[in-house]
Design an enzyme around this catalytic site. Structure first.
Site, PDB file in Angstrom:
ATOM      1  N   SER A 415       0.814  -1.216   0.000  1.00  0.00           N
ATOM      2  CA  SER A 415       0.000   0.000   0.000  1.00  0.00           C
ATOM      3  C   SER A 415       0.845   1.262   0.000  1.00  0.00           C
ATOM      4  O   SER A 415       0.315   2.350  -0.204  1.00  0.00           O
ATOM      5  CB  SER A 415      -0.927   0.011   1.224  1.00  0.00           C
ATOM      6  N   HIS A 436      -2.564  -2.964  -6.077  1.00  0.00           N
ATOM      7  CA  HIS A 436      -2.975  -2.611  -4.718  1.00  0.00           C
ATOM      8  C   HIS A 436      -4.483  -2.737  -4.585  1.00  0.00           C
ATOM      9  O   HIS A 436      -5.236  -1.877  -5.026  1.00  0.00           O
ATOM     10  CB  HIS A 436      -2.511  -1.187  -4.369  1.00  0.00           C
ATOM     11  N   GLU A 448      -5.348  -0.191  -7.588  1.00  0.00           N
ATOM     12  CA  GLU A 448      -4.312   0.710  -8.101  1.00  0.00           C
ATOM     13  C   GLU A 448      -3.277  -0.132  -8.842  1.00  0.00           C
ATOM     14  O   GLU A 448      -2.655  -1.013  -8.249  1.00  0.00           O
ATOM     15  CB  GLU A 448      -3.637   1.468  -6.955  1.00  0.00           C
ATOM     16  N   ASN A 486      -3.646   6.274  -0.561  1.00  0.00           N
ATOM     17  CA  ASN A 486      -3.098   6.506   0.780  1.00  0.00           C
ATOM     18  C   ASN A 486      -2.400   7.854   0.882  1.00  0.00           C
ATOM     19  O   ASN A 486      -2.464   8.518   1.911  1.00  0.00           O
ATOM     20  CB  ASN A 486      -2.139   5.374   1.166  1.00  0.00           C
TER      21      ASN A 486
END
Length: 712
Positions: A415, A436, A448, A486
């Site tokens: 991540s 991800h 992702e 994130n």
């Protein structure tokens, strides 16, 4: 057939005094209603009204899997922006009213997707017969797009099935199978596709359908005036469900109800929320399809390394999409927990009606668990989902060089860690890519696709094809700490924790963000992620981005005290089963951190405006906008630094990855609707005492020049 006539979108055929109107939009796989299609229908009605020999009308589609998909959304979006929507909807109402007023019986023969305006034209018919084909899906999804069914949907459907059931259909915006539609009385009969036309002609013998007036009453819909089971939806920026319910409950005469539909849809069309929701529909289609003309290699054999929450979730999802999976971990205990988690996901899917018992059984059978370092010669893709420790991941990638020599993709589910650093551990960095996934994998659509400095174009194409193959939506991001989601999310989360540390009420803050449109407040989200994981990710991001990603003291103190959030039963809240209550114990940490000494339980004085922190006089909307400005800033940086290629990637990634309210359009679209200039001015004010609010250059540029991220 005695006579055939062709208009640009509708073919007319007369057989034994029955007029069959077949919708067949040229050079398209779909039928839709635009101005041309409405005009063609109007002309056909001219003919029908003037032909005394006709005994009935059947409406049909020539398309393989679509009856009529509804109004042309591109037309609607343009009209919403220009204010021309009212005239278009009024014209549709006029023409559908002509169809409903025909003196001869009418029947819609439905095969394929029959949605929105496509179902509303069938409501203007006397009868509806549908094929039993899986492609046949029927419903009124307008409210999910910020609109209402305004070609008679909010008016005729309650008169057909009752106000309560109609409200449920319209507010949910769901498309139903033919069998479900029959149970709801959305249609009258189901037949096989090859019998559809004959069955429709036969149904015409029943004559005109009796018209209930004004609405049928019964036990299922006692509350048409407002006391039924269907309640108004929770307050949201998408006003359409509540406005549709309002029309249904008013129970007006038909002409007045249609006028209310017209007024309401014209008003909704002018709102940012509705325009954003329509744009999001097109984005979803874009990410589903992709731009490649070549069909990528289908993946049938995969391996997942790591049987934790993410690894087991990925393995379950792949197996449910007909991919065989080797699930690897270092010990039998880890594998046992992972398999138990997979079993729970499958059992839940069966319970919710997402799949049958047999489908779940077949899915489980596609997973082989192993703690032995076996070779994976037939595996086409390996997905590493071990703990977020660089050395552990590097060791796995070094091993994969020997154990999976024929895999065309070596993927990591990290991540935040560097993809390029992991790729450097292999002899073929060109086949290394990031995939991800988000937790829970079975419900989160986003993946992702992380591209490293040496990831090849062929690997990127395979990765995108694979993500779409397993029914997820890919967004390409360049390898950088935190990638997109994130990186954009964490400044917002960490600032919320710091505001709490400085005396802002956690419950008020979370409630403010819920009201703003987020699926949960930032402190509750930290509890769900896990305080320890939040701190670990923050540490990684801080190394790259500095103070704006520094974990505040309150989180480190909570980590030391094992207050890790939901998984430990204590975090910003206390958790017992499904219940969530405030955690009074956390107050002592807050008091200790701010006071430094003294009674750790004493209440903290609210920070002053000069400190750059929120105060009790700050409105909930101000607090939400303030926290969101950090998300906007980081999303703009991702665009500025080419982490993502377009504002759509940033916005849609955040909608899918964090539940950012779709009706707000994503962080960058929100900034435009709010006013970039106004947002930057407020950020610069806050930045005088708190540098993390300093606007990035791209935001400043747009504010100074009056430009935007989007052209429309």
């Amino acid at each position: 057939m005695a006579e055939t006539s062709v208009a640009p979108t509708i073919r007319r055929e007369i057989d034994d005094s029955i007029c069959v109107l077949t919708f067949d939009r040229p050079e398209s796989g779909a039928n839709i209603f635009d101005a041309a299609a409405l005009s063609d229908l109007d002309q056909q009605l001219d003919f029908i009204e003037g032909e005394d020999s006709l005994e009935g009308v059947v409406i049909l589609s020539a398309k393989k899997s679509i009856f009529i998909a509804g109004a042309d959304l591109k037309t609607l979006l343009h009209q919403a922006q220009t204010g021309e929507m009212r005239a278009f909807i009024a014209e549709g109402q006029r023409i559908f009213n002509r169809l409903a007023a025909l003196k001869i019986p009418t029947c819609a023969a439905i095969h394929g997707a029959c949605a929105g305006g496509g179902y509303e034209i069938t409501l203007a018919c006397d009868w509806r017969i549908a094929s039993d084909d899986p492609a046949t899906r029927i419903g009124l999804p307008e409210t999910t797009l910020g609109l209402i069914p305004a070609w008679g949907g909010c008016t005729r459907l309650p008169r057909l099935i009752g106000a309560e059931k109609a409200a449920e259909v319209i507010l949910k915006g769901k498309l139903y199978s033919a069998q479900e539609a029959k149970q709801l009385r959305l249609i009258d009969e189901i037949v096989s596709r090859d019998q559809l036309l004959d069955a429709a002609k036969k149904k015409l013998r029943d004559g005109k359908r009796p018209s209930p007036s004004p609405l049928p009453r019964g036990e299922a819909d006692d509350g048409a005036a407002g006391e039924g089971k269907t309640s108004a939806p929770r307050a949201s920026g998408n006003l359409a469900p509540a406005r549709a319910l309002e029309i249904i409950r008013k129970n007006l005469p038909l002409d007045q109800s249609l006028a209310a539909e017209l007024d309401t849809i014209a008003e909704l069309g002018g709102t940012d929320a509705t325009q954003n929701l329509i744009r999001n529909f097109f984005l979803a289609e874009k990410y589903k399809r992709g731009s490649s003309k070549q069909m990528p290699e289908k993946i049938t054999h995969a391996a997942v390394i790591g049987a934790g929450i993410m690894g087991s979730g990925i393995a379950q999802w792949l197996s449910s999409r007909r991919v065989s999976v080797i699930l690897r971990d270092v010990g039998t205990e880890e594998l046992t927990r992972g398999l138990a988690s997979i079993e729970k996901i499958y059992a839940d899917a069966v319970k919710r009606g997402i799949m049958t018992d047999e489908e779940a059984k077949e899915g489980r059978a596609r997973i082989v668990a192993s703690s032995a370092p076996i070779e994976m010669r037939d595996v086409q893709i390996v997905i590493e989902a071990a703990s977020e420790k660089m050395e552990i991941k590097k060791e796995i990638f070094r091993e994969l060089v020997q154990k999976a020599p024929h895999a065309t993709m070596l993927a990591t589910n990290t991540s935040a860690l560097s993809l390029s650093d992991l790729a450097a551990e292999t002899k073929t960095p060109e086949r290394v890519v990031g995939l991800h996934f988000f937790n829970p994998v079975s419900r989160m659509k986003l993946v992702e696709v992380v591209v490293g400095t040496e990831t090849s174009d062929a690997t990127i194409a395979r990765a995108l094809g694979f993500v779409r193959q397993i029914a997820k939506l890919p967004v390409i991001v360049r390898d950088s700490p935190g990638f997109l989601v994130n990186r954009v999310l964490f400044p917002y989360l960490l600032e919320a924790a710091e505001l709490f540390e400085n005396g802002v009420s956690g419950q008020e803050m979370d409630h403010a963000l819920l009201q703003w449109g987020m699926p949960m407040g930032p402190l509750r989200l930290i509890d769900e992620i896990g305080v320890d994981i939040t701190v670990d990710i923050a540490n990684t991001l801080e190394k790259a981005y500095g103070q704006r990603d520094r974990a505040p003291k309150i989180l480190r103190e909570m980590q030391s005290a094992k207050m890790l959030g939901r998984k430990s039963g204590r975090g910003f809240y206390r958790y017992e089963g499904k219940s969530q209550t405030s955690n009074a114990e956390i107050e002592k940490w807050r008091g200790h951190l701010v006071a430094g000494v003294g009674d750790p339980g004493r209440r903290v004085a609210s920070p002053s405006p000069e400190s750059g922190s929120a105060t009790p006089t700050t409105t909930k909307n101000d607090l939400a906008n303030r926290l969101m400005s950090l998300m906007v800033n980081e999303a703009a940086r991702c665009l500025e630094e080419n982490v993502v290629a377009s504002p759509e990637d940033a916005d849609y990634g955040m909608i899918l990855g964090t539940g950012f309210p779709a009706w707000r359009g994503g962080p960058l679209r929100f900034a435009e609707n709010f006013s970039i200039k106004k947002l930057v001015e407020e950020m610069e004010r806050l930045a005088r005492t708190n540098e993390k609010y300093t606007p990035c250059e791209l935001l400043r540029k747009h504010a100074q020049e009056g430009t935007k991220f989007y052209e429309n």
